[in-house]
Design an enzyme around this catalytic site. Structure first.
Site, PDB file in Angstrom:
ATOM      1  N   GLU A 203       0.840  -1.200   0.000  1.00 51.31           N
ATOM      2  CA  GLU A 203       0.000   0.000   0.000  1.00 51.31           C
ATOM      3  C   GLU A 203       0.879   1.256   0.000  1.00 51.31           C
ATOM      4  O   GLU A 203       1.820   1.355   0.768  1.00 51.31           O
ATOM      5  CB  GLU A 203      -0.928  -0.033   1.232  1.00 51.31           C
ATOM      6  CG  GLU A 203      -1.612   1.267   1.596  1.00 51.31           C
ATOM      7  CD  GLU A 203      -2.511   1.855   0.521  1.00 51.31           C
ATOM      8  OE1 GLU A 203      -3.346   1.132  -0.034  1.00 51.31           O
ATOM      9  OE2 GLU A 203      -2.367   3.069   0.240  1.00 51.31           O
ATOM     10  N   HIS A 444     -31.480  -7.893  23.775  1.00 54.48           N
ATOM     11  CA  HIS A 444     -30.349  -8.586  24.389  1.00 54.48           C
ATOM     12  C   HIS A 444     -30.523 -10.087  24.185  1.00 54.48           C
ATOM     13  O   HIS A 444     -31.620 -10.593  24.383  1.00 54.48           O
ATOM     14  CB  HIS A 444     -30.298  -8.274  25.882  1.00 54.48           C
ATOM     15  CG  HIS A 444     -29.250  -9.072  26.595  1.00 54.48           C
ATOM     16  ND1 HIS A 444     -27.912  -8.800  26.483  1.00 54.48           N
ATOM     17  CD2 HIS A 444     -29.352 -10.174  27.401  1.00 54.48           C
ATOM     18  CE1 HIS A 444     -27.224  -9.668  27.201  1.00 54.48           C
ATOM     19  NE2 HIS A 444     -28.073 -10.519  27.757  1.00 54.48           N
TER      20      HIS A 444
HETATM   21  P1  NAD Z   1      -9.707   1.998  -3.229  1.00 55.89           P
HETATM   22  O1  NAD Z   1      -9.687   3.418  -3.560  1.00 55.89           O
HETATM   23  O2  NAD Z   1     -10.607   1.495  -2.165  1.00 55.89           O
HETATM   24  O3  NAD Z   1      -8.248   1.520  -2.798  1.00 55.89           O
HETATM   25  C1  NAD Z   1      -7.125   1.710  -3.589  1.00 55.89           C
HETATM   26  C2  NAD Z   1      -5.917   1.662  -2.704  1.00 55.89           C
HETATM   27  O4  NAD Z   1      -4.783   1.628  -3.522  1.00 55.89           O
HETATM   28  C3  NAD Z   1      -5.797   2.876  -1.789  1.00 55.89           C
HETATM   29  O5  NAD Z   1      -5.551   2.457  -0.477  1.00 55.89           O
HETATM   30  C4  NAD Z   1      -4.629   3.632  -2.377  1.00 55.89           C
HETATM   31  O6  NAD Z   1      -3.891   4.366  -1.431  1.00 55.89           O
HETATM   32  C5  NAD Z   1      -3.817   2.490  -2.976  1.00 55.89           C
HETATM   33  N1  NAD Z   1      -2.913   2.889  -4.051  1.00 55.89           N
HETATM   34  C6  NAD Z   1      -3.136   3.778  -5.044  1.00 55.89           C
HETATM   35  N2  NAD Z   1      -2.057   3.862  -5.844  1.00 55.89           N
HETATM   36  C7  NAD Z   1      -1.128   2.989  -5.334  1.00 55.89           C
HETATM   37  C8  NAD Z   1       0.182   2.628  -5.716  1.00 55.89           C
HETATM   38  N3  NAD Z   1       0.778   3.193  -6.760  1.00 55.89           N
HETATM   39  N4  NAD Z   1       0.831   1.697  -4.980  1.00 55.89           N
HETATM   40  C9  NAD Z   1       0.231   1.128  -3.891  1.00 55.89           C
HETATM   41  N5  NAD Z   1      -1.000   1.449  -3.498  1.00 55.89           N
HETATM   42  C10 NAD Z   1      -1.681   2.355  -4.201  1.00 55.89           C
HETATM   43  O7  NAD Z   1      -9.941   1.244  -4.617  1.00 55.89           O
HETATM   44  P2  NAD Z   1     -10.250  -0.286  -4.934  1.00 55.89           P
HETATM   45  O8  NAD Z   1     -10.010  -1.136  -3.746  1.00 55.89           O
HETATM   46  O9  NAD Z   1      -9.535  -0.583  -6.193  1.00 55.89           O
HETATM   47  O10 NAD Z   1     -11.788  -0.241  -5.223  1.00 55.89           O
HETATM   48  C11 NAD Z   1     -12.311   0.583  -6.282  1.00 55.89           C
HETATM   49  C12 NAD Z   1     -13.667   1.122  -5.950  1.00 55.89           C
HETATM   50  O11 NAD Z   1     -14.617   0.092  -5.872  1.00 55.89           O
HETATM   51  C13 NAD Z   1     -13.649   1.837  -4.626  1.00 55.89           C
HETATM   52  O12 NAD Z   1     -13.967   3.194  -4.867  1.00 55.89           O
HETATM   53  C14 NAD Z   1     -14.708   1.211  -3.807  1.00 55.89           C
HETATM   54  O13 NAD Z   1     -15.596   2.165  -3.294  1.00 55.89           O
HETATM   55  C15 NAD Z   1     -15.442   0.278  -4.753  1.00 55.89           C
HETATM   56  N6  NAD Z   1     -15.609  -0.984  -4.031  1.00 55.89           N
HETATM   57  C16 NAD Z   1     -16.442  -0.993  -2.960  1.00 55.89           C
HETATM   58  C17 NAD Z   1     -16.580  -2.137  -2.200  1.00 55.89           C
HETATM   59  C18 NAD Z   1     -17.476  -2.125  -1.026  1.00 55.89           C
HETATM   60  O14 NAD Z   1     -18.278  -1.210  -0.902  1.00 55.89           O
HETATM   61  N7  NAD Z   1     -17.403  -3.104  -0.133  1.00 55.89           N
HETATM   62  C19 NAD Z   1     -15.870  -3.280  -2.534  1.00 55.89           C
HETATM   63  C20 NAD Z   1     -15.016  -3.226  -3.619  1.00 55.89           C
HETATM   64  C21 NAD Z   1     -14.904  -2.067  -4.354  1.00 55.89           C
END
Ligand code: NAD
Ligand code: FAD
Length: 466
Positions: A203, A444
């Site tokens: 990350e 509860h």
């Molecule tokens: P995200 O934005 O949740 O996470 C992406 C992550 O990648 C972030 O933590 C970011 O800091 C990191 N990142 C970015 N560039 C990077 C790099 N060069 N090197 C390392 N880390 C890096 O995006 P996602 O997980 O791909 O999901 C995409 C979208 O799909 C999200 O906006 C999310 O809302 C949606 N989604 C929602 C759910 C849910 O509601 N449960 C589940 C899956 C996806």
């Protein structure tokens, strides 16, 4: 040429819900979808299939790790049949997308299969199975999003993959390197570590789930570490290379040192980007911003007044329920109503176990906005219900205004939090104080008692069971 009150381009949760609401309000409605199944990302390659695999892998983890403690003994080996698990996931998807076909028929919505593109502000060309052209007084663009990538990564979709491929792997990875510790990386990372894969999360930011309350990131990080995942935060990925069946990820750590990870799969989950390819938006005067999103005003109206856009293709959280709310809002506006969405009260959920859920402001946001707040927190391990089921990880945290006691944010991690968050949304919609929540009765023994106890803790530091 057929003529409609409303045409909707894209059949994800934004588009199909908008179509149903338009039809309910008496509008002659058409929906155009380029794929042969309706439901968009969410139903086909997003929410539903990922939750099917999370559920299956959770059952496996329960059977292999927790049944024994409950006095349940299974003679012989417990094995994963991945092919069967993926087939079940697909059956769940097929049943769910089939349900949307039914809803379109029930609501007398015309469905066109093909790529929709604007000829002008009132005419849409359809290329594909249902080739042709339709006329629409109003159009709602709901074309959604696609996975983002880093410029130097070549996705081969076999070993260097996105979530779409990760939902249909043919083998359990030996070592999956996940780039991006956001929602997708953690949900799918958990699916595969439960089935025996070594998982390394790389990350860029200094914590996983960087947009959520830091307390939640810390707690979920512990869960992943306990499962022997390597959590490499503050690592900037520099290259991803495939050599035969091996994938090599090179990154730079906080100290500026080069670090290398070798695995057999690399999941790239660094966010998603709005999708407008092939839409020919310019022909209708619709503006696209530099992030590739369709530019809209507070009414979700584009630069062309009879054309609206909703869901992942516009600004804001990329969530299915946000897209749905926006679909309903546009439909109701077209019918002359005055709907409203409070974006602060759209909950966010991560469907790992323990589940992570939140609504409203985080502590970090309140500090930045210089709002004086108080905190009430209650651990699941102090709940009878959590001990009875063996799900004692996590807590509920309530942030309330220091002077007025109004609830400003609720952040939780633990069993069933994806469902529990609805109580927090309801309370905040009605502008409840922490004391209001503390005073109404909670059955509860339930997990929901953690919300009452956190509210008591926020009110006068008078939680009962700690
Ligand atoms: P995200 O934005 O949740 O996470 C992406 C992550 O990648 C972030 O933590 C970011 O800091 C990191 N990142 C970015 N560039 C990077 C790099 N060069 N090197 C390392 N880390 C890096 O995006 P996602 O997980 O791909 O999901 C995409 C979208 O799909 C999200 O906006 C999310 O809302 C949606 N989604 C929602 C759910 C849910 O509601 N449960 C589940 C899956 C996806
Ligand atoms: P989409 O669902 O992306 O639908 C857009 C549709 O438009 C697609 O079917 C596409 O084919 C079609 N289309 C595009 N262009 C054209 C065109 N020119 N002509 C015709 N059709 C076109 N969100 C949650 O809230 N909860 C979750 O648990 C969750 N889990 C997720 C898990 C994964 C793995 C992924 C990838 C996403 C997840 N999401 C989740 C996010 C959620 O899927 C999206 O926020 C949601 O699907 C957005 O809905 P939408 O209607 O805006 O667009």
């Amino acid at each position: 040429m057929k003529s409609y009150d409303v045409a909707i381009i894209g059949s994800g949760p934004g588009g199909y819900v908008a179509a149903i609401r338009c039809a309910q309000l008496g509008m002659k409605t058409a929906i155009i979808e380029k794929y042969s199944t309706l439901g968009g990302t969410c139903l086909n390659v997003g929410c539903i299939p990922s939750k099917a695999l999370l559920s299956s892998s959770h059952h496996y983890e329960e059977a292999t790790k927790h049944f024994e403690a409950h006095g349940i003994e299974i003679p012989g080996d417990i094995k994963v049949n991945l092919e069967k698990m993926i087939a079940r996931k697909q059956a769940v998807v097929d049943q769910t997308t089939g349900g949307i076909d039914f809803l379109m028929k029930k609501n007398k919505i015309d469905v066109y299969e093909g790529l929709g593109s604007f000829k002008d502000a009132t005419h849409i060309k359809i290329e594909g199975k249902d080739e042709g052209e339709i006329e629409a007084k109003n159009t709602i663009i709901a074309t959604g999003s696609k996975p983002s990538n880093l410029p130097f990564i070549e996705l081969d979709k076999e070993r260097i993959i996105t979530s779409t491929e990760a939902l249909k792997l043919k083998e359990i990875p030996k070592h999956m390197i996940v780039i991006g510790g956001g929602v997708i990386g953690l949900e799918l990372g958990q699916v595969y570590y439960r089935m025996g894969a070594q998982v390394t999360v790389v990350e860029y930011m200094d914590r996983i789930l960087p947009t959520m309350d830091a307390g939640l990131s810390k707690e979920l990080n512990k869960v992943f570490k306990k499962a022997k995942c390597k959590m490499m935060v503050s690592h900037k990925v520099k290259s991803v290379e495939r050599k035969g069946d091996e994938v090599i990820v090179k990154a730079e750590n906080k100290k500026g040192e080069d670090v290398e990870f070798k695995g057999d799969y690399c999941l790239v989950s660094v966010g998603r980007k709005a999708y407008t390819n092939g839409l020919n938006a310019e022909a209708a005067g619709v503006k696209i911003n530099d992030k590739g999103q369709i530019e809209v005003n507070d009414h979700l109206q584009t630069a062309t007044k009879n054309i609206y856009a909703i869901g992942d293709v516009v600004r804001g959280a990329m969530l299915a329920h946000k897209a749905e709310e926006e679909g309903v809002m546009v439909a109701e506006q077209l019918a002359g109503q005055k709907p409203h969405i409070d974006y602060n009260l759209i909950p966010g959920v991560v469907y790992t176990w323990p589940e992570v859920a939140a609504v409203g402001k985080t502590e970090e946001e309140l500090k930045e906005e210089k709002v004086e707040y108080k905190v009430g927190q209650f651990p699941f391990k102090a709940l009878g219900r959590a001990r009875a089921s063996g799900d004692t990880d996590g807590f509920v945290k309530i942030l309330a205004d220091k002077k007025t006691d109004e609830v400003l944010g609720v952040h939780m991690i633990g069993a069933r939090c994806a469902d529990l968050i609805a109580e927090a949304v309801t309370a905040m919609e009605f502008r409840a104080s922490a004391e209001d929540i503390a005073r109404y009765s909670h059955a509860h023994p339930t997990f929901a008692e953690a919300i009452k106890e956190a509210a008591l803790a926020a009110t006068e530091d008078r939680a009962l069971h700690v």
